[in-house]
Enzyme design. Structure first.
Site, short mmCIF file in Angstrom:
data_model
loop_
_atom_site.label_atom_id
_atom_site.label_comp_id
_atom_site.label_asym_id
_atom_site.label_seq_id
_atom_site.Cartn_x
_atom_site.Cartn_y
_atom_site.Cartn_z
N ARG A 158 0.83 -1.20 0.00
CA ARG A 158 0.00 0.00 0.00
C ARG A 158 0.87 1.25 0.00
NH1 ARG A 158 -4.19 -0.52 4.69
NH2 ARG A 158 -4.93 1.45 3.82
N ASN B 203 -7.86 9.20 6.18
CA ASN B 203 -6.92 8.58 5.26
C ASN B 203 -5.50 8.59 5.81
OD1 ASN B 203 -9.12 8.33 3.61
ND2 ASN B 203 -8.64 10.15 2.37
N ASP C 156 -2.83 8.33 3.56
CA ASP C 156 -2.00 8.42 2.35
C ASP C 156 -1.21 9.72 2.21
OD1 ASP C 156 -5.09 8.81 0.43
OD2 ASP C 156 -3.91 10.34 1.48
N HIS D 169 -6.47 8.50 11.72
CA HIS D 169 -6.03 7.11 11.66
C HIS D 169 -4.55 6.96 11.35
CE1 HIS D 169 -10.49 6.07 10.58
NE2 HIS D 169 -10.32 6.25 11.86
N CYS E 271 14.75 0.04 20.32
CA CYS E 271 14.41 -0.96 21.37
C CYS E 271 14.37 -2.38 20.83
CB CYS E 271 13.07 -0.59 22.02
SG CYS E 271 11.65 -0.89 20.95
N GLY F 226 -16.34 11.50 0.66
CA GLY F 226 -15.70 10.25 0.27
C GLY F 226 -15.53 9.27 1.40
N PRO G 139 -20.56 9.54 -4.49
CA PRO G 139 -21.41 9.06 -5.59
C PRO G 139 -22.44 8.03 -5.14
CG PRO G 139 -19.07 8.80 -6.13
CD PRO G 139 -19.15 9.20 -4.70
C1 BV8 Z 1 -11.79 2.46 18.31
C2 BV8 Z 1 -6.20 2.92 9.16
C3 BV8 Z 1 -11.89 2.21 20.66
C4 BV8 Z 1 -5.66 1.54 8.89
C5 BV8 Z 1 -8.60 2.57 9.58
C6 BV8 Z 1 -18.42 2.46 17.88
C7 BV8 Z 1 -17.54 3.28 18.60
C8 BV8 Z 1 -16.20 3.00 18.63
C9 BV8 Z 1 -15.68 1.91 17.90
C10 BV8 Z 1 -16.53 1.11 17.19
C11 BV8 Z 1 -17.90 1.38 17.18
N1 BV8 Z 1 -18.48 0.44 16.40
C12 BV8 Z 1 -17.53 -0.40 15.91
C13 BV8 Z 1 -16.35 -0.04 16.40
C14 BV8 Z 1 -15.08 -0.73 16.13
C15 BV8 Z 1 -14.39 -0.22 14.87
C16 BV8 Z 1 -15.31 0.05 13.70
O1 BV8 Z 1 -15.72 1.18 13.45
N2 BV8 Z 1 -15.62 -1.00 12.96
C17 BV8 Z 1 -16.45 -0.85 11.77
C18 BV8 Z 1 -15.91 -1.80 10.70
C19 BV8 Z 1 -17.88 -1.16 12.15
N3 BV8 Z 1 -13.65 0.99 15.17
C20 BV8 Z 1 -12.41 0.88 15.67
O2 BV8 Z 1 -11.90 -0.19 15.96
C21 BV8 Z 1 -11.65 2.16 15.91
N4 BV8 Z 1 -11.08 2.13 17.24
O3 BV8 Z 1 -12.92 2.83 18.24
O4 BV8 Z 1 -11.10 2.33 19.52
C22 BV8 Z 1 -12.10 0.72 20.80
C23 BV8 Z 1 -11.07 -0.03 21.32
C24 BV8 Z 1 -11.27 -1.40 21.48
C25 BV8 Z 1 -12.47 -2.02 21.09
C26 BV8 Z 1 -13.50 -1.24 20.52
C27 BV8 Z 1 -13.31 0.14 20.38
C28 BV8 Z 1 -10.48 2.29 14.95
C29 BV8 Z 1 -10.96 2.52 13.55
C30 BV8 Z 1 -9.77 2.89 12.64
C31 BV8 Z 1 -9.39 1.72 11.77
N5 BV8 Z 1 -8.36 2.13 10.79
N6 BV8 Z 1 -7.62 2.99 8.75
C32 BV8 Z 1 -5.55 1.26 7.41
O5 BV8 Z 1 -5.97 2.08 6.58
O6 BV8 Z 1 -5.01 0.18 7.11
S1 BV8 Z 1 -10.20 2.70 9.04
C33 BV8 Z 1 -10.26 2.49 7.33
O7 BV8 Z 1 -11.57 2.11 7.01
C34 BV8 Z 1 -10.04 3.77 6.56
O8 BV8 Z 1 -9.15 4.64 7.19
C35 BV8 Z 1 -11.41 4.41 6.45
O9 BV8 Z 1 -11.58 5.40 7.39
C36 BV8 Z 1 -12.33 3.29 6.85
C37 BV8 Z 1 -13.36 3.00 5.81
O10 BV8 Z 1 -12.64 2.60 4.58
P1 BV8 Z 1 -13.35 2.76 3.09
O11 BV8 Z 1 -14.74 2.23 3.18
O12 BV8 Z 1 -12.55 2.44 1.90
O13 BV8 Z 1 -13.32 4.17 2.96
P2 BV8 Z 1 -14.50 4.91 3.24
O14 BV8 Z 1 -15.26 4.46 4.44
O15 BV8 Z 1 -13.93 6.21 3.36
O16 BV8 Z 1 -15.45 4.53 1.92
C38 BV8 Z 1 -15.08 4.93 0.62
C39 BV8 Z 1 -16.24 5.83 0.19
O17 BV8 Z 1 -15.81 6.65 -0.85
C40 BV8 Z 1 -17.43 5.02 -0.32
O18 BV8 Z 1 -18.62 5.43 0.34
C41 BV8 Z 1 -17.49 5.39 -1.81
O19 BV8 Z 1 -18.82 5.47 -2.28
C42 BV8 Z 1 -16.86 6.75 -1.81
N7 BV8 Z 1 -16.21 7.16 -3.06
C43 BV8 Z 1 -15.62 6.38 -4.00
N8 BV8 Z 1 -15.12 7.18 -4.99
C44 BV8 Z 1 -15.40 8.47 -4.65
C45 BV8 Z 1 -16.08 8.47 -3.43
N9 BV8 Z 1 -16.49 9.60 -2.81
C46 BV8 Z 1 -16.24 10.77 -3.44
N10 BV8 Z 1 -15.58 10.86 -4.63
C47 BV8 Z 1 -15.15 9.74 -5.25
N11 BV8 Z 1 -14.50 9.83 -6.43
#
Ligand code: BV8
Length: 251
Positions: A69, A101, A103, A118, A150, A187, A214
């Site tokens: 990546r 993001n 990136d 993140h 370390c 996005g 979109p």
């Molecule tokens: C945490 C870095 C405390 C790594 C990422 C409620 C409260 C708290 C936590 C949770 C909760 N419910 C669930 C959770 C747990 C979890 C979570 O949210 N799970 C989800 C799957 C349900 N959250 C966590 O674990 C977070 N930590 O809360 O700590 C804790 C501690 C212990 C136990 C529980 C809680 C940490 C979350 C961070 C994870 N790391 N990224 C890496 O990148 O490798 S998140 C990663 O996924 C990305 O950074 C991004 O933010 C996210 C989503 O990815 P994508 O779907 O690709 O991107 P995105 O969502 O942005 O979607 C793309 C969109 O773009 C689409 O809608 C598409 O239509 C659109 N699009 C496409 N083309 C275009 C466009 N839009 C505009 N223009 C275009 N041209």
């Protein structure tokens, strides 16, 4: 075409907050997090790989995934969406850019003070003490490489699922969101928390919330304006029609 009532609202706005997700980098050629992974990675679920459990179980696999990546994001450039946001910051009284993001494309496009919820793939840290290093270390016989300070295994400086977000960044993002009179969600699928909770907060406190995506998301029915188009098209158009044309009219 930007709706006139939206253009008027934006010209009157005092504090604008923008939160971006992987979709803002899509037009740079960076696959979004949920896009089908390609090649070797097609068979892996990214939400599985982006976790401390996966790194503990298979450190080399997770390290290689991020190295792949890192190669992707360092081979592309910001797109018009990134540049439009860098310009918007100079056109409004108060502007805050929050990104999910990793990136670094907002920074390369000229945005300053970006709140990275993140982390950033262009930094690595050791998994034991969190010693931070810029860039990606050279390949060594041992993969992942060991920390020069370390000796613990290196990892990307990003937040994994199940890990808490950096406190300072989350507090700054929350404070800006609560003061915003306009909040853009650009996005992002609004499925990852607590980042997505910022958009929910903006909606609850009655800010004008604009979603640029979109495709619909779980928050689309609740936002003030939903612009269902690519960010690389809408954001430059918005900057030109709302602010630049207005400036010419005044001049
Ligand atoms: C945490 C870095 C405390 C790594 C990422 C409620 C409260 C708290 C936590 C949770 C909760 N419910 C669930 C959770 C747990 C979890 C979570 O949210 N799970 C989800 C799957 C349900 N959250 C966590 O674990 C977070 N930590 O809360 O700590 C804790 C501690 C212990 C136990 C529980 C809680 C940490 C979350 C961070 C994870 N790391 N990224 C890496 O990148 O490798 S998140 C990663 O996924 C990305 O950074 C991004 O933010 C996210 C989503 O990815 P994508 O779907 O690709 O991107 P995105 O969502 O942005 O979607 C793309 C969109 O773009 C689409 O809608 C598409 O239509 C659109 N699009 C496409 N083309 C275009 C466009 N839009 C505009 N223009 C275009 N041209």
């Amino acid at each position: 075409m930007i709706p006139q009532n939206l253009a008027k609202r934006l010209r009157e706005a005092h504090k604008i907050v923008v939160m971006t997700g992987a979709g803002v980098s899509a037009e740079s050629g960076v696959p979004t997090f949920r896009d089908a992974q390609t090649g070797l990675w097609a068979k892996y679920d990214p939400t599985e790989l982006a976790s401390p459990e996966a790194f503990a179980r298979q450190p080399k696999l997770v390290w290689d995934w991020y190295k792949w990546r890192y190669g992707l994001v360092t081979a592309v450039s910001p797109n018009p969406a990134h540049y439009a946001l860098a310009e918007m910051a100079h056109l409004v009284p108060h502007f805050t850019l929050i990104t999910q993001n990793i990136d670094n494309l907002h920074q390369i496009a000229g945005s300053e003070g970006v709140i990275e919820l993140h982390g950033n793939i262009r930094r690595t840290k050791c998994s034991d003490k969190g010693h931070i290093f810029p860039g990606w270390p050279d390949d060594t016989a041992v993969q992942p490489p060991l920390c020069a300070v370390c000796g613990s295994p290196m990892r990307p400086d990003v937040v994994w699922f199940g890990e808490s977000l950096p406190r300072h960044e989350l507090e700054a993002a929350t404070a800006a969101t609560l003061q915003a009179d306009v909040f853009f969600s650009v996005g992002t699928s609004s499925q990852v928390y607590p980042a997505a909770a910022l958009t929910v907060e903006a909606i609850k406190k009655g800010a004008t919330v604009i979603e640029i995506n979109p495709h619909p998301t779980p928050l689309t029915p609740h936002v003030t304006f939903s612009l269902a188009a690519p960010a690389g098209e809408v954001l430059p158009q918005l900057v030109a029609e709302v602010w630049e044309r207005a400036a010419v009219a005044i001049a």
